[in-house]
Write a protein that holds these residues in place. Structure first.
Motif, PDB file in Angstrom:
ATOM      1  N   SER A 148      15.889   8.800 -29.826  1.00 55.89           N
ATOM      2  CA  SER A 148      16.248   8.641 -28.553  1.00 55.89           C
ATOM      3  C   SER A 148      16.891   7.361 -28.427  1.00 55.89           C
ATOM      4  O   SER A 148      16.707   6.233 -28.825  1.00 55.89           O
ATOM      5  CB  SER A 148      15.372   9.173 -27.556  1.00 55.89           C
ATOM      6  OG  SER A 148      14.480   8.143 -26.931  1.00 55.89           O
ATOM      7  N   THR A 149      17.785   7.335 -27.748  1.00 58.44           N
ATOM      8  CA  THR A 149      18.638   6.203 -27.381  1.00 58.44           C
ATOM      9  C   THR A 149      17.753   5.151 -26.636  1.00 58.44           C
ATOM     10  O   THR A 149      17.886   3.934 -26.576  1.00 58.44           O
ATOM     11  CB  THR A 149      19.839   6.540 -25.916  1.00 58.44           C
ATOM     12  OG1 THR A 149      20.645   7.498 -26.692  1.00 58.44           O
ATOM     13  CG2 THR A 149      20.652   5.352 -25.716  1.00 58.44           C
ATOM     14  N   GLY A 166      11.888   9.702 -27.017  1.00 57.01           N
ATOM     15  CA  GLY A 166      12.152  10.339 -25.641  1.00 57.01           C
ATOM     16  C   GLY A 166      11.001  10.632 -24.965  1.00 57.01           C
ATOM     17  O   GLY A 166      11.208  11.115 -23.692  1.00 57.01           O
ATOM     18  N   ALA A 174      15.141  15.348 -26.611  1.00 55.69           N
ATOM     19  CA  ALA A 174      15.395  14.767 -27.748  1.00 55.69           C
ATOM     20  C   ALA A 174      14.889  15.922 -28.893  1.00 55.69           C
ATOM     21  O   ALA A 174      13.961  16.054 -28.894  1.00 55.69           O
ATOM     22  CB  ALA A 174      14.898  13.293 -27.956  1.00 55.69           C
ATOM     23  N   VAL A 176      13.735   9.742 -23.278  1.00 60.72           N
ATOM     24  CA  VAL A 176      14.795  10.599 -23.316  1.00 60.72           C
ATOM     25  C   VAL A 176      14.572  11.801 -23.287  1.00 60.72           C
ATOM     26  O   VAL A 176      13.880  12.476 -24.172  1.00 60.72           O
ATOM     27  CB  VAL A 176      16.153  10.112 -24.268  1.00 60.72           C
ATOM     28  CG1 VAL A 176      17.336  10.991 -24.140  1.00 60.72           C
ATOM     29  CG2 VAL A 176      16.293   8.708 -24.235  1.00 60.72           C
ATOM     30  N   ARG A 188      19.431  12.042 -20.596  1.00 62.51           N
ATOM     31  CA  ARG A 188      20.240  11.433 -21.712  1.00 62.51           C
ATOM     32  C   ARG A 188      21.154  10.257 -21.173  1.00 62.51           C
ATOM     33  O   ARG A 188      21.729   9.469 -21.746  1.00 62.51           O
ATOM     34  CB  ARG A 188      21.261  12.571 -22.288  1.00 62.51           C
ATOM     35  CG  ARG A 188      20.663  13.347 -23.341  1.00 62.51           C
ATOM     36  CD  ARG A 188      21.323  14.571 -23.715  1.00 62.51           C
ATOM     37  NE  ARG A 188      20.965  15.832 -22.861  1.00 62.51           N
ATOM     38  CZ  ARG A 188      21.645  16.764 -22.978  1.00 62.51           C
ATOM     39  NH1 ARG A 188      22.711  17.021 -23.714  1.00 62.51           N
ATOM     40  NH2 ARG A 188      21.257  17.904 -22.333  1.00 62.51           N
ATOM     41  N   GLU A 189      21.587  10.481 -20.019  1.00 61.91           N
ATOM     42  CA  GLU A 189      22.160   9.540 -18.940  1.00 61.91           C
ATOM     43  C   GLU A 189      21.411   8.282 -18.478  1.00 61.91           C
ATOM     44  O   GLU A 189      22.080   7.589 -17.879  1.00 61.91           O
ATOM     45  CB  GLU A 189      22.938  10.081 -17.942  1.00 61.91           C
ATOM     46  CG  GLU A 189      23.869  11.266 -18.338  1.00 61.91           C
ATOM     47  CD  GLU A 189      24.975  10.963 -19.460  1.00 61.91           C
ATOM     48  OE1 GLU A 189      25.507   9.823 -19.233  1.00 61.91           O
ATOM     49  OE2 GLU A 189      25.181  11.509 -20.440  1.00 61.91           O
TER      50      GLU A 189
END
Length: 119
Positions: free
Chosen positions: A30-31, A60, A24, A21, A75-76
């Motif tokens: 991160s996601t 990330g 970060a 990601v 992020r998306e």
């Protein structure tokens, strides 16, 4: 087998890129952090028909031991990765993702698709 090494490194970069990601904060998870399994499928060219690789994303950032890999996931979930002259892009969502890649084997262009799943 130079094309196999390029393919292997490229595959690892895709997996890593698929899980990183961008932007970060330091030491923040991160996601998309974690271990990912990526499958690479060649659609055109003389690269290996299929390859599978586990890659890890941390904070990330996209990295691969012993490989010149750079890349990130926004992020998306947008994936952008490069390794040498090979490039990949695509999209992650939750615990899976997919996209396209292109590179060369022995000077002959190769391209195809990749799919990733988080372990």
């Amino acid at each position: 087998m130079r094309h196999n090494r390029i393919r292997n490194i490229f595959c690892m970069s895709i997996i890593l890129g698929a899980t990183a990601v961008s932007v970060a904060p330091a030491l923040a998870e991160s996601t998309y952090d974690g271990l990912w399994n990526v499958t690479i499928v060649t659609k055109t060219g003389s690269c290996e028909p299929t390859a599978r690789y586990p890659l890890t994303v941390s904070d990330g950032k996209v990295t691969a031991p012993g490989a010149d890999v750079s890349g990130k996931v926004g992020r998306e979930g947008a994936v952008r990765v490069s390794i040498g002259a090979a490039y990949a892009n695509g999209q992650l969502s939750g615990n899976s993702g997919s996209g396209k890649w292109s590179g060369a084997s022995g000077g002959v262009p190769c391209s195809g698709r990749w799919e990733a799943s988080r372990q």
